[in-house]
Design a protein around this motif. Structure first.
Motif, PDB file in Angstrom:
ATOM      1  N   ALA A  98       0.835  -1.203   0.000  1.00 53.58           N
ATOM      2  CA  ALA A  98       0.000   0.000   0.000  1.00 53.58           C
ATOM      3  C   ALA A  98       0.869   1.251   0.000  1.00 53.58           C
ATOM      4  CB  ALA A  98      -0.930  -0.012   1.208  1.00 53.58           C
ATOM      5  N   LYS A  99       0.765   2.057  -1.049  1.00 55.37           N
ATOM      6  CA  LYS A  99       1.593   3.255  -1.213  1.00 55.37           C
ATOM      7  C   LYS A  99       0.749   4.524  -1.357  1.00 55.37           C
ATOM      8  CE  LYS A  99       5.230   0.526  -1.655  1.00 55.37           C
ATOM      9  NZ  LYS A  99       6.213   0.389  -0.554  1.00 55.37           N
ATOM     10  N   THR A 100      -0.370   4.409  -2.041  1.00 54.83           N
ATOM     11  CA  THR A 100      -1.151   5.597  -2.370  1.00 54.83           C
ATOM     12  C   THR A 100      -2.356   5.732  -1.436  1.00 54.83           C
ATOM     13  OG1 THR A 100      -2.688   4.489  -3.876  1.00 54.83           O
ATOM     14  CG2 THR A 100      -0.548   5.182  -4.785  1.00 54.83           C
ATOM     15  N   PRO A 101      -2.979   6.911  -1.422  1.00 55.01           N
ATOM     16  CA  PRO A 101      -4.179   7.089  -0.613  1.00 55.01           C
ATOM     17  C   PRO A 101      -5.279   6.078  -0.952  1.00 55.01           C
ATOM     18  CG  PRO A 101      -3.329   9.229  -1.254  1.00 55.01           C
ATOM     19  CD  PRO A 101      -2.521   8.214  -2.009  1.00 55.01           C
ATOM     20  N   LEU A 102      -5.463   5.785  -2.249  1.00 50.08           N
ATOM     21  CA  LEU A 102      -6.491   4.820  -2.618  1.00 50.08           C
ATOM     22  C   LEU A 102      -6.131   3.430  -2.123  1.00 50.08           C
ATOM     23  CD1 LEU A 102      -9.159   4.296  -4.033  1.00 50.08           C
ATOM     24  CD2 LEU A 102      -7.886   3.935  -6.173  1.00 50.08           C
ATOM     25  N   ASP A 103      -4.855   3.076  -2.179  1.00 51.89           N
ATOM     26  CA  ASP A 103      -4.407   1.802  -1.612  1.00 51.89           C
ATOM     27  C   ASP A 103      -4.846   1.705  -0.157  1.00 51.89           C
ATOM     28  OD1 ASP A 103      -3.077   1.422  -4.013  1.00 51.89           O
ATOM     29  OD2 ASP A 103      -1.073   1.796  -3.180  1.00 51.89           O
ATOM     30  N   ARG A 104      -4.590   2.771   0.557  1.00 52.67           N
ATOM     31  CA  ARG A 104      -4.852   2.769   1.993  1.00 52.67           C
ATOM     32  C   ARG A 104      -6.344   2.657   2.276  1.00 52.67           C
ATOM     33  NH1 ARG A 104      -1.717   6.852   6.158  1.00 52.67           N
ATOM     34  NH2 ARG A 104      -2.029   5.556   8.013  1.00 52.67           N
ATOM     35  N   LEU A 105      -7.168   3.313   1.472  1.00 53.23           N
ATOM     36  CA  LEU A 105      -8.621   3.215   1.650  1.00 53.23           C
ATOM     37  C   LEU A 105      -9.091   1.784   1.471  1.00 53.23           C
ATOM     38  CD1 LEU A 105     -11.467   4.450   1.950  1.00 53.23           C
ATOM     39  CD2 LEU A 105     -11.460   4.797  -0.535  1.00 53.23           C
ATOM     40  N   ILE A 106      -8.649   1.135   0.390  1.00 54.83           N
ATOM     41  CA  ILE A 106      -9.100  -0.229   0.110  1.00 54.83           C
ATOM     42  C   ILE A 106      -8.579  -1.191   1.179  1.00 54.83           C
ATOM     43  CG2 ILE A 106      -8.980  -2.131  -1.539  1.00 54.83           C
ATOM     44  CD1 ILE A 106      -8.767   0.013  -3.756  1.00 54.83           C
ATOM     45  N   LEU A 107      -7.312  -1.049   1.523  1.00 54.69           N
ATOM     46  CA  LEU A 107      -6.741  -1.883   2.583  1.00 54.69           C
ATOM     47  C   LEU A 107      -7.534  -1.711   3.883  1.00 54.69           C
ATOM     48  CD1 LEU A 107      -4.453  -3.623   3.856  1.00 54.69           C
ATOM     49  CD2 LEU A 107      -3.236  -1.459   4.272  1.00 54.69           C
ATOM     50  N   GLY A 108      -7.850  -0.476   4.198  1.00 49.43           N
ATOM     51  CA  GLY A 108      -8.587  -0.210   5.429  1.00 49.43           C
ATOM     52  C   GLY A 108      -9.954  -0.843   5.430  1.00 49.43           C
ATOM     53  N   GLN A 109     -10.630  -0.813   4.293  1.00 49.77           N
ATOM     54  CA  GLN A 109     -11.942  -1.451   4.215  1.00 49.77           C
ATOM     55  C   GLN A 109     -11.834  -2.952   4.467  1.00 49.77           C
ATOM     56  OE1 GLN A 109     -12.998   0.179   0.251  1.00 49.77           O
ATOM     57  NE2 GLN A 109     -14.878   0.890   1.219  1.00 49.77           N
ATOM     58  N   TRP A 110     -10.846  -3.588   3.846  1.00 51.31           N
ATOM     59  CA  TRP A 110     -10.664  -5.020   4.059  1.00 51.31           C
ATOM     60  C   TRP A 110     -10.363  -5.324   5.531  1.00 51.31           C
ATOM     61  CZ3 TRP A 110      -7.167  -5.512  -0.873  1.00 51.31           C
ATOM     62  CH2 TRP A 110      -7.979  -5.759  -1.984  1.00 51.31           C
ATOM     63  N   GLN A 111      -9.469  -4.549   6.115  1.00 55.60           N
ATOM     64  CA  GLN A 111      -9.102  -4.781   7.514  1.00 55.60           C
ATOM     65  C   GLN A 111     -10.309  -4.600   8.439  1.00 55.60           C
ATOM     66  OE1 GLN A 111      -5.960  -1.859   7.580  1.00 55.60           O
ATOM     67  NE2 GLN A 111      -4.353  -3.425   7.694  1.00 55.60           N
TER      68      GLN A 111
END
Length: 448
Positions: A98-111
């Motif tokens: 996860a590098k970008t803001p969108l990466d972080r959003l998607i990762l956060g949803q999964w978590q």
């Protein structure tokens, strides 16, 4: 405080609705599969897109995640939870990429979703934090995510994070009513009761500014916080706020108890507080709270001094079940009161009134007015209290007592504006918080 509303413990109740929402996802529009697949083919992410490292790891993970979610409601609960645990163990490469803001959003949803399914508060909080920090949430979703982040952090006893997130939700006037209470209690858990009360006040102001309804529980929370922290002036203030917002008998009882707890009331002040309780219906609430109030009122009134009032109180307490006729204190007070009345206590009042008119000072006029007020003759009491004041009262404490009782006599006659003016003459001293309660009472009565 025996028989007080403030002897109960504190703590926040977990909300089932929150647990369900966290377990099933927050409804932010789902995962962004097309974006992941597209960005996997690029060397560099487009502005606002996914990084190639994240896309490479996330594409296969997303397939597994979608397959697992499809079993919800179909597979046994234990199997569904085991699937979530397996996916949580495989999310490491996705997180590392996860590098970008969108990466972080998607990762956060999964978590967040996996944490909810597993009952893993730490993973839920981590996911919600990633979502909040991504900067990719639409403006209308930010307060919701901040609320869930704060509530989850609160449950995890991470009160610093809870305070920050819930502050953002409350400042945005988020619709979930317990957001403000969770924020206040997060401050309390960090030994910051003053900040907790300020946060509740800010939440009330925001809700009113938006023409919304302020939950009565916010006022109760403020009172409990102030009481537990022994913040006397604030406890009295929150009692007043409570009856101003919701003037129910139970709230009047609580406000009066807080005022007495943090004031130096003597018998005279206790009599006038008891009179407020009687007129607001506070003595009619659950007998577990009022038994002691009847006793204190009777003790302060004294059957030898105000027998008519004591008789009325004792009989009212017995009828309500708050007092027992067989109790020696009750039976003795009632017997003394009846004896005094039979001996001509009330019948002697006209003669006292004539004598009072002949005196140069106001002392006898005030004593006679007290007697008339105790027997329910508010008009006579008003005249005599005004006479006492016009003749001059040397001691400020005596003047404040007479002004209080003049206000009561006026209020009993429905002269609410005049009563407020009388109570408002008391600007300092032990009777000030008592006068403020009476002012709120006449304001409430006058508004009906």
């Amino acid at each position: 405080m025996r028989g007080s509303l403030w002897n109960s413990g504190k703590g926040m109740v977990a909300r089932t609705a929150m647990a369900v929402a966290l377990a099933s996802g927050l409804g932010l529009g789902g995962m962004i599969a097309p974006a992941i697949a597209k960005e996997a083919k690029k060397e560099q992410p487009a502005a606002g897109g996914n990084s190639k490292e994240f896309a490479a790891a996330a594409a296969p993970f997303q397939k597994s995640f979608n397959d697992w979610q499809a079993t919800k409601g179909k597979a046994p609960e234990a199997e569904f939870k085991a699937g979530a645990q397996k996916l949580a163990g495989e999310i490491g490469p996705v997180e590392a990429g996860a590098k970008t803001p969108l990466d972080r959003l998607i990762l956060g949803q999964w978590q967040q979703i996996l944490g909810g399914a597993m009952g893993d508060g730490a993973l839920q909080q981590k996911g919600l934090q990633n979502m909040a920090d991504s900067g990719q949430l639409s403006a209308d979703k930010v307060p919701m995510v901040q609320y869930f982040l704060g509530a989850t952090a609160y449950q995890n006893k991470d009160y610093a994070t809870a305070t920050k997130a819930l502050r953002a939700a409350v400042d945005a006037n988020y619709s979930e009513d317990n957001a403000a209470e969770l924020l206040a209690d997060s401050y309390v858990q960090q030994n910051q009761p003053t900040q907790a009360l300020d946060a509740l006040k800010a939440a009330i102001a925001a809700r009113k500014a938006a023409n919304g309804t302020v939950p009565v529980s916010w006022y109760k929370r403020g009172q409990v916080i102030a009481y537990n922290a022994k913040l006397g002036p604030q406890a009295i203030e929150w009692g007043l706020l409570s009856v101003a917002a919701d003037p129910t008998p139970i709230n009047w009882l609580g406000a009066g108890q807080l005022t007495r707890e943090f004031s130096q009331f003597g018998k005279e002040e206790s009599v006038d507080l008891g009179r407020l309780f009687e007129r607001t219906g506070a003595l009619g609430v659950d007998k577990q709270y009022t038994g002691r109030e009847f006793v204190e009122y009777i003790q302060a009134a004294d059957p030898r001094r105000l027998p008519g009032e004591v008789q009325k109180l004792a009989e009212q307490g017995i009828a309500s079940g708050a007092l027992k006729a067989s109790d020696p204190f009750v039976s003795d007070a009632l017997a003394q009161a009846k004896a005094r009345i039979a001996a001509g206590d009330k019948a002697s009042l006209p003669a006292m009134e004539r004598d009072a008119a002949k005196t140069a000072d106001g002392k006898l006029s005030a004593i006679t007015a007290d007697a008339y007020l105790s027997y329910g003759d508010a008009a006579k009491a008003e005249t005599l209290y005004k006479a006492a004041l016009s003749k001059g009262i040397a001691a400020q404490a005596d003047k404040d007592r007479i002004e209080t009782r003049l206000g009561i006599a006026l209020a009993d006659q429905g002269k609410y504006d005049e009563a407020k003016a009388a109570f408002s003459t008391i600007t300092s001293g032990v009777r000030l918080p008592l006068a403020q309660l009476w002012i709120q009472y006449v304001v409430t009565k006058g508004a009906k």
